[in-house]
Motif scaffolding. Structure first.
Motif, short mmCIF file in Angstrom:
data_model
loop_
_atom_site.label_atom_id
_atom_site.label_comp_id
_atom_site.label_asym_id
_atom_site.label_seq_id
_atom_site.Cartn_x
_atom_site.Cartn_y
_atom_site.Cartn_z
N ALA A 1 194.02 -22.45 18.58
CA ALA A 1 193.02 -21.71 17.79
C ALA A 1 191.75 -22.55 17.64
O ALA A 1 190.62 -22.03 17.72
N TYR A 2 191.92 -23.85 17.43
CA TYR A 2 190.78 -24.76 17.29
C TYR A 2 189.97 -24.78 18.58
O TYR A 2 188.73 -24.69 18.58
N LEU A 3 190.69 -24.89 19.69
CA LEU A 3 190.05 -24.93 21.03
C LEU A 3 189.24 -23.65 21.28
O LEU A 3 188.10 -23.69 21.73
N VAL A 4 189.85 -22.50 20.94
CA VAL A 4 189.15 -21.23 21.16
C VAL A 4 187.91 -21.17 20.27
O VAL A 4 186.82 -20.76 20.72
N ALA A 5 188.04 -21.61 19.03
CA ALA A 5 186.92 -21.54 18.08
C ALA A 5 185.79 -22.49 18.45
O ALA A 5 184.65 -22.30 18.03
N HIS A 6 186.08 -23.50 19.25
CA HIS A 6 185.05 -24.47 19.61
C HIS A 6 184.55 -24.30 21.04
O HIS A 6 183.94 -25.22 21.61
N GLY A 7 184.81 -23.14 21.63
CA GLY A 7 184.19 -22.78 22.90
C GLY A 7 183.29 -21.59 22.63
O GLY A 7 183.18 -21.14 21.48
N SER A 8 182.67 -21.03 23.67
CA SER A 8 181.84 -19.85 23.48
C SER A 8 182.70 -18.74 22.90
O SER A 8 183.78 -18.45 23.43
N THR A 9 182.25 -18.13 21.83
CA THR A 9 183.08 -17.11 21.18
C THR A 9 182.78 -15.73 21.76
O THR A 9 181.66 -15.45 22.19
N PRO A 10 183.79 -14.84 21.78
CA PRO A 10 183.58 -13.51 22.34
C PRO A 10 182.52 -12.73 21.57
O PRO A 10 182.47 -12.84 20.34
N VAL B 1 198.81 -7.49 27.71
CA VAL B 1 199.10 -8.89 27.99
C VAL B 1 198.54 -9.33 29.35
O VAL B 1 198.35 -10.52 29.61
N MET B 2 198.22 -8.33 30.21
CA MET B 2 197.68 -8.66 31.54
C MET B 2 196.24 -9.17 31.46
O MET B 2 195.75 -9.80 32.40
N GLN B 3 195.57 -8.86 30.37
CA GLN B 3 194.15 -9.23 30.24
C GLN B 3 194.01 -10.76 30.16
O GLN B 3 194.83 -11.42 29.53
N VAL B 4 192.95 -11.29 30.76
CA VAL B 4 192.73 -12.73 30.64
C VAL B 4 192.49 -13.09 29.17
O VAL B 4 192.03 -12.27 28.38
N ALA B 5 192.80 -14.34 28.82
CA ALA B 5 192.60 -14.81 27.45
C ALA B 5 191.11 -14.97 27.17
O ALA B 5 190.34 -15.20 28.10
N PRO B 6 190.71 -14.86 25.90
CA PRO B 6 189.27 -14.98 25.58
C PRO B 6 188.66 -16.30 26.06
O PRO B 6 187.54 -16.32 26.58
N GLU B 7 189.39 -17.40 25.91
CA GLU B 7 188.83 -18.70 26.34
C GLU B 7 188.74 -18.76 27.87
O GLU B 7 187.91 -19.46 28.44
N GLN B 8 189.61 -17.99 28.53
CA GLN B 8 189.58 -17.92 29.99
C GLN B 8 188.36 -17.12 30.45
O GLN B 8 187.72 -17.46 31.45
N ALA B 9 188.06 -16.05 29.72
CA ALA B 9 186.87 -15.25 30.04
C ALA B 9 185.62 -16.13 29.89
O ALA B 9 184.74 -16.13 30.76
N ALA B 10 185.56 -16.91 28.81
CA ALA B 10 184.42 -17.80 28.60
C ALA B 10 184.35 -18.83 29.73
O ALA B 10 183.26 -19.15 30.24
N PHE B 11 185.48 -19.31 30.15
CA PHE B 11 185.54 -20.29 31.25
C PHE B 11 185.03 -19.66 32.56
O PHE B 11 184.29 -20.30 33.32
N LEU B 12 185.40 -18.39 32.82
CA LEU B 12 184.96 -17.73 34.05
C LEU B 12 183.44 -17.56 34.08
O LEU B 12 182.81 -17.75 35.11
#
Ligand SMILES: C[S@@+](CC[C@H](N)C(=O)[O-])C[C@H]1O[C@@H](n2cnc3c(N)ncnc32)[C@H](O)[C@@H]1O
Length: 217
Positions: free
Chosen positions: A14-23, A43-54
């Motif tokens: 949760a910390y990692l997600v909150a400290h990257g680009s937020t959706p 569940v097939m959808q990419v994770a929010p932090e993965q979307a930010a990474f892409l």
């Protein structure tokens, strides 16, 4: 140098997600609609932090020509499209009109529909229709797992030198160590084939369910 892997607890995640680009609102709404309309498949959808990474990766690489295999309701394609360079194009492949109907609405809402082309059909066939030259800068593979080797073989010869292929679900929730079903076995075999493929150099990242990044030589 540390060789000890860091356990990713739910709190640390949760910390990692909150400290990257937020959706933004579009991504939040897309995730909510997918969960509400397709609870069994969300569940097939990419994770929010993965979307930010892409988005980050696509922008970093200055991608102009991209392909996605496995679009579903559109989160990863939206992320890639947002990172494209000026004039960039993303070609998406999926078999489902139903899932990608949702994607089309969100591409429009995000104002990226002009940069995306969607091709419906089994990707093993539709990918063959792409130009047989080395013109792609980036590809993301996230469709049926047993199809990965076919998609890989269609894509690698079309990637220009230095281009990157990102592949999702390459850790299978850890089950690559002890495969339990056909998809697990397919991914374990695929991972072995990638690391033996002299046309690429590859790294595996423990993002979400595991993402392999392969740079085509
Ligand atoms: C894991 S989901 C993709 C998730 C998507 N990347 C996202 O972020 O929402 C897999 C997708 O692959 C599609 N698919 C399954 N088999 C396929 C095939 N043979 N050819 C093309 N697409 C396929 C499914 O319809 C589904 O939308």
């Amino acid at each position: 140098m540390t060789t000890k892997p860091l356990p990713l607890t739910p709190e640390l995640h949760a910390y990692l997600v909150a400290h990257g680009s937020t959706p933004d609102e579009v991504v939040r709404d897309l995730a909510e609609e997918t969960l509400a309309a397709l609870p069994g498949e969300a569940v097939m959808q990419v994770a929010p932090e993965q979307a930010a990474f892409l988005t980050f990766l696509t922008r970093l690489l200055g991608v102009r020509q991209a392909v996605e295999v496995g679009t579903f309701t559109g989160l990863s394609s939206l992320a890639i499209a947002r990172g494209l360079a000026e004039g960039g194009r993303l070609t998406c492949f999926d078999i489902s009109e139903e899932y990608t109907g949702v994607a089309r609405r969100y591409w429009e809402r995000a104002g990226v529909q002009d940069r995306i082309e969607l091709r419906i059909g089994p990707a093993a066939e539709t990918l063959r229709e792409l130009p047989r030259e080395r013109y792609l800068d980036f590809a993301f593979i996230d469709a049926d797992k047993v199809g990965y080797p076919i998609y890989w073989d269609e894509l690698v010869p079309r990637m220009r030198p230095g281009a990157v292929i990102a592949v999702d679900n390459t850790l299978r929730d850890g089950r690559v160590l002890a495969p339990r079903n056909a998809d697990d076995r397919a991914i374990a075999a695929f991972n072995d084939a990638v690391i033996a493929d002299v046309r690429v150099e590859a790294v595996m990242l423990p993002i979400a369910d595991g993402v392999t990044l392969a740079r085509v030589l």
